[in-house]
Design an enzyme around this catalytic site. Structure first.
Site, mmCIF file in Angstrom:
data_model
loop_
_atom_site.group_PDB
_atom_site.id
_atom_site.type_symbol
_atom_site.label_atom_id
_atom_site.label_comp_id
_atom_site.label_asym_id
_atom_site.label_seq_id
_atom_site.Cartn_x
_atom_site.Cartn_y
_atom_site.Cartn_z
ATOM 1 C CE LYS A 154 -2.259 3.451 1.957
ATOM 2 N NZ LYS A 154 -1.910 4.629 1.232
ATOM 3 C CD GLU A 229 13.302 3.874 10.255
ATOM 4 O OE1 GLU A 229 13.574 4.896 10.894
ATOM 5 O OE2 GLU A 229 13.726 2.733 10.532
ATOM 6 C CB CYS A 263 12.950 9.975 8.409
ATOM 7 S SG CYS A 263 13.720 8.648 7.517
ATOM 8 C CD GLU A 362 10.014 13.722 11.270
ATOM 9 O OE1 GLU A 362 8.917 13.148 11.404
ATOM 10 O OE2 GLU A 362 11.018 13.175 10.772
HETATM 11 N N1 LIG Z 1 10.100 8.930 8.779
HETATM 12 C C1 LIG Z 1 9.744 9.103 7.539
HETATM 13 O O1 LIG Z 1 10.397 8.599 6.644
HETATM 14 C C2 LIG Z 1 8.544 9.877 7.237
HETATM 15 C C3 LIG Z 1 7.918 10.666 8.174
HETATM 16 N N2 LIG Z 1 6.812 11.366 7.851
HETATM 17 C C4 LIG Z 1 6.178 12.230 8.867
HETATM 18 O O2 LIG Z 1 4.793 12.061 8.796
HETATM 19 C C5 LIG Z 1 4.122 13.298 8.569
HETATM 20 C C6 LIG Z 1 2.889 13.077 7.740
HETATM 21 O O3 LIG Z 1 3.199 12.401 6.525
HETATM 22 P P1 LIG Z 1 2.225 11.292 5.977
HETATM 23 O O4 LIG Z 1 2.652 10.775 4.676
HETATM 24 O O5 LIG Z 1 0.848 11.829 6.071
HETATM 25 O O6 LIG Z 1 2.494 10.125 7.044
HETATM 26 P P2 LIG Z 1 1.510 9.004 7.467
HETATM 27 O O7 LIG Z 1 2.094 8.307 8.629
HETATM 28 O O8 LIG Z 1 0.138 9.537 7.577
HETATM 29 O O9 LIG Z 1 1.509 8.027 6.180
HETATM 30 C C7 LIG Z 1 2.455 7.001 5.933
HETATM 31 C C8 LIG Z 1 1.743 5.844 5.243
HETATM 32 O O10 LIG Z 1 0.763 5.288 6.130
HETATM 33 C C9 LIG Z 1 -0.518 5.291 5.523
HETATM 34 N N3 LIG Z 1 -1.528 5.436 6.557
HETATM 35 C C10 LIG Z 1 -2.165 6.561 6.969
HETATM 36 N N4 LIG Z 1 -3.047 6.260 7.953
HETATM 37 C C11 LIG Z 1 -2.980 4.926 8.160
HETATM 38 C C12 LIG Z 1 -3.632 4.023 9.047
HETATM 39 N N5 LIG Z 1 -4.534 4.436 9.922
HETATM 40 N N6 LIG Z 1 -3.306 2.720 8.992
HETATM 41 C C13 LIG Z 1 -2.379 2.268 8.132
HETATM 42 N N7 LIG Z 1 -1.732 3.081 7.248
HETATM 43 C C14 LIG Z 1 -2.013 4.396 7.273
HETATM 44 C C15 LIG Z 1 -0.436 6.441 4.548
HETATM 45 O O11 LIG Z 1 -1.448 6.349 3.559
HETATM 46 P P3 LIG Z 1 -1.962 7.705 2.821
HETATM 47 O O12 LIG Z 1 -0.818 8.254 2.104
HETATM 48 O O13 LIG Z 1 -2.993 7.168 1.910
HETATM 49 O O14 LIG Z 1 -2.479 8.577 3.913
HETATM 50 C C16 LIG Z 1 0.956 6.252 3.999
HETATM 51 O O15 LIG Z 1 0.978 5.213 3.056
HETATM 52 C C17 LIG Z 1 5.178 14.152 7.912
HETATM 53 O O16 LIG Z 1 4.934 15.493 8.084
HETATM 54 C C18 LIG Z 1 6.422 13.678 8.633
HETATM 55 O O17 LIG Z 1 6.532 14.335 9.866
HETATM 56 C C19 LIG Z 1 6.277 11.257 6.593
HETATM 57 C C20 LIG Z 1 6.862 10.511 5.610
HETATM 58 C C21 LIG Z 1 8.048 9.763 5.877
HETATM 59 O O1 LIG Z 2 18.721 9.675 3.959
HETATM 60 C C1 LIG Z 2 18.436 8.715 3.242
HETATM 61 O O2 LIG Z 2 19.205 8.337 2.345
HETATM 62 C C2 LIG Z 2 17.171 7.932 3.468
HETATM 63 C C3 LIG Z 2 16.132 8.751 4.151
HETATM 64 C C4 LIG Z 2 14.856 8.036 4.340
HETATM 65 O O3 LIG Z 2 14.780 6.856 4.214
HETATM 66 C C5 LIG Z 2 13.629 8.764 4.695
HETATM 67 O O4 LIG Z 2 13.662 9.982 4.796
HETATM 68 O O5 LIG Z 2 12.587 8.112 4.866
#
Ligand SMILES: NC(=O)C1=CN([C@@H]2O[C@H](COP(=O)(O)OP(=O)(O)OC[C@H]3O[C@@H](n4cnc5c(N)ncnc54)[C@H](OP(=O)(O)O)[C@@H]3O)[C@@H](O)[C@H]2O)C=CC1
Ligand SMILES: O=C(O)CCC(=O)C(=O)O
Length: 460
Positions: A154, A229, A263, A362
């Site tokens: 997904k 993660e 991240c 964050e």
């Molecule tokens: N550590 C990292 O690598 C990341 C951190 N983030 C953080 O998250 C914040 C929001 O980003 P966002 O993309 O909305 O992150 P989310 O945690 O909302 O989304 C990550 C994934 O989880 C899915 N998801 C959302 N709700 C559920 C649920 N209840 N059960 C299972 N899966 C779910 C999302 O689907 P859908 O897209 O359809 O909502 C997406 O595929 C950012 O501002 C940042 O702070 C975001 C991206 C990466």
């Molecule tokens: O810094 C990278 O190369 C990977 C970062 C990452 O995986 C993320 O932001 O989710």
């Protein structure tokens, strides 16, 4: 669902299907039906399929990179680099499929042999975020398949184009029907249905802390294996003895490139007082030179923020930083470009303190803040004073401090004179404390999550 280019809101990349719970049910059924043959089948077939996927991704990296840049907003070179990383990940796990090793031990009881082997966990649910639309799916899908699991994937709602392109490549790689399944749709429906589904044996999730914790609670409640993660608030220390040019460049890279949407991005720059003034001036000047623009345009250093919601979040934190009394030394406002998009200037605060919200939460955008500290000991205390622990960096020419930092920074990844972001594809990736949960992703350490261990005793 429309997939809109964050660099140009008038550009719709395409309309993508939105699935629901019934599609998750069908995908899980297909995966369960395919599992017995796939999980016990030949490792050569797995290696060949993964190698073919990797080769096609690498051969099409320019085209796939352009699509990725168009839908996510990172610059074309960054996007092409990410696609190449995804291709190499599939190639790496093609090799790993052939190397799943066990152990043979003598028993403490004479005449008995002990074999320790690894078996697939079963059907895995993979949930990925928008910020690495092809590399993160790759580092979940490739090990899952290499170790003999079936997959229901997904992707994030914001980046369906890269997910679709990847699924299309995988669908032509010679995998039996049902081994790999894609279900697109909203996280709260499709993602939640996957997490709650009794036919899913394990879930690997990358995304926000809030959703990650819900995913873990739901998996633990029904006894499914889970790996998370999540966020970071990654510190970058700069000591008095650092090479100033090196320190400024690596901070600019890890705070602002990829629009700070990693991240692993550095958002807390912790600087000792002897170099503080020179560092802040030089980084502010370097930050102002970062060229913001359309992700596909030549010469652009930083593309737009991914979405209106993320832009709003970044701007809210910039206001909070100003209200908290941090000194804005670069950026802080939106940028006008030729096309209408979510452009924000890379933003640097100086004279911030560790307790400020901008140093604790964050932001996930191109916003970083500098904290002044007396010496290395205070720097290390500030580094570890956070609920997160993904990546931590130090800029120093001192072997003594570099060595001590590698040992004492409470993070899963430590960088010496390198940006906190930008990691290799063949070694473990992950953090501590609130950043990660469960075993590591990537490299051969991924086997820990995607396999289960069996101990067999045989009377000789
Ligand atoms: N550590 C990292 O690598 C990341 C951190 N983030 C953080 O998250 C914040 C929001 O980003 P966002 O993309 O909305 O992150 P989310 O945690 O909302 O989304 C990550 C994934 O989880 C899915 N998801 C959302 N709700 C559920 C649920 N209840 N059960 C299972 N899966 C779910 C999302 O689907 P859908 O897209 O359809 O909502 C997406 O595929 C950012 O501002 C940042 O702070 C975001 C991206 C990466
Ligand atoms: O810094 C990278 O190369 C990977 C970062 C990452 O995986 C993320 O932001 O989710």
């Amino acid at each position: 669902m429309a997939n809109v280019n964050p660099s140009d809101l008038a550009d719709t990349i395409g309309h993508y299907a939105v699935g629901g719970k019934a599609h998750v049910d069908r995908a899980v059924q297909a995966a369960r039906a395919a599992l017995p043959a796939w999980s016990t089948g030949g490792i050569q077939a797995r290696a060949d399929a993964l190698d073919r996927i990797g080769s096609e991704i690498l051969a099409r990296k320019e085209e796939l990179g352009a699509l990725l840049a168009r839908e996510e907003g990172k610059t074309r070179p960054e996007a092409v680099g990410e696609v190449a990383r995804a291709g190499n990940i599939f190639k790496f796990f093609a090799g790993e499929a052939l190397r799943t090793a066990g152990e043979l031990l003598p028993s403490v009881r004479p005449g008995i042999g002990v074999e320790i082997t690894r078996e697939p966990i079963g059907v895995v649910g993979l949930i990925s975020p928008w910020n690495f639309p092809i590399a993160i799916p790759a580092w979940k899908i490739a090990p899952a398949l290499a170790y003999g699991n079936c997959v229901v994937f997904k992707p994030a709602d914001l980046v369906p184009g890269s997910a679709w392109a990847l699924a299309e490549i995988i669908s032509r790689a010679g995998l039996p029907a049902g081994v790999f399944n894609l279900v697109m749709g909203a996280g709260r429906e499709v993602g939640q249905a996957l997490v709650d589904h009794p036919g899913i044996d394990a879930v690997s999730f990358t995304g926000s802390v809030g959703v990650g914790r819900q995913v873990a609670a739901a998996c633990v409640a029904r006894g499914a294996k889970v790996q998370l993660e999540m966020g970071g608030k990654n510190p970058q220390v700069v000591l008095d003895d650092a090479d100033l040019a090196v320190a400024v460049e690596l901070c600019a890279q890890s705070a602002f490139y990829s629009t700070g949407q990693r991240c692993t991005a550095s958002s807390r720059l912790i600087v000792t007082e002897g170099i503080y003034g020179r560092f802040v001036d030089a980084l502010a000047e370097r930050t102002r030179r970062i060229k913001v623009g359309h992700a596909l345009a030549a010469g652009v250093d930083m593309g737009p923020v991914v979405s209106a919601a993320q832009l709003e979040q970044d701007q809210r934190y910039i206001e909070i930083g100003q209200r908290e009394g941090a000194r804005l030394v670069a950026g802080g406002a939106r940028v006008n470009c030729e096309t209408e998009g979510y452009y924000l200037a890379p933003t640097l605060f100086a004279d911030s303190t560790p307790s400020m919200k901008i140093n604790r939460e964050e932001i996930f955008g191109p916003v970083a803040s500098v904290v002044r500290v007396k010496d290395y000991d205070e720097a290390l205390a500030v580094v570890n004073d956070t609920e997160f622990g993904l990546s931590a960096g130090i800029a120093t020419t001192s072997l003594k401090y570099a060595t001590h930092f590698k040992r004492h920074a409470q993070a899963g990844m430590v960088m010496v004179n390198l940006p906190t972001a930008g990691v290799d594809y063949h070694v473990p990736f992950g953090g501590r404390k609130g950043s990660s949960y469960g075993s590591r992703e990537q490299g051969r350490y991924a086997a820990e999550f995607y396999t289960t261990v069996k101990t067999a005793y045989t009377l000789a």
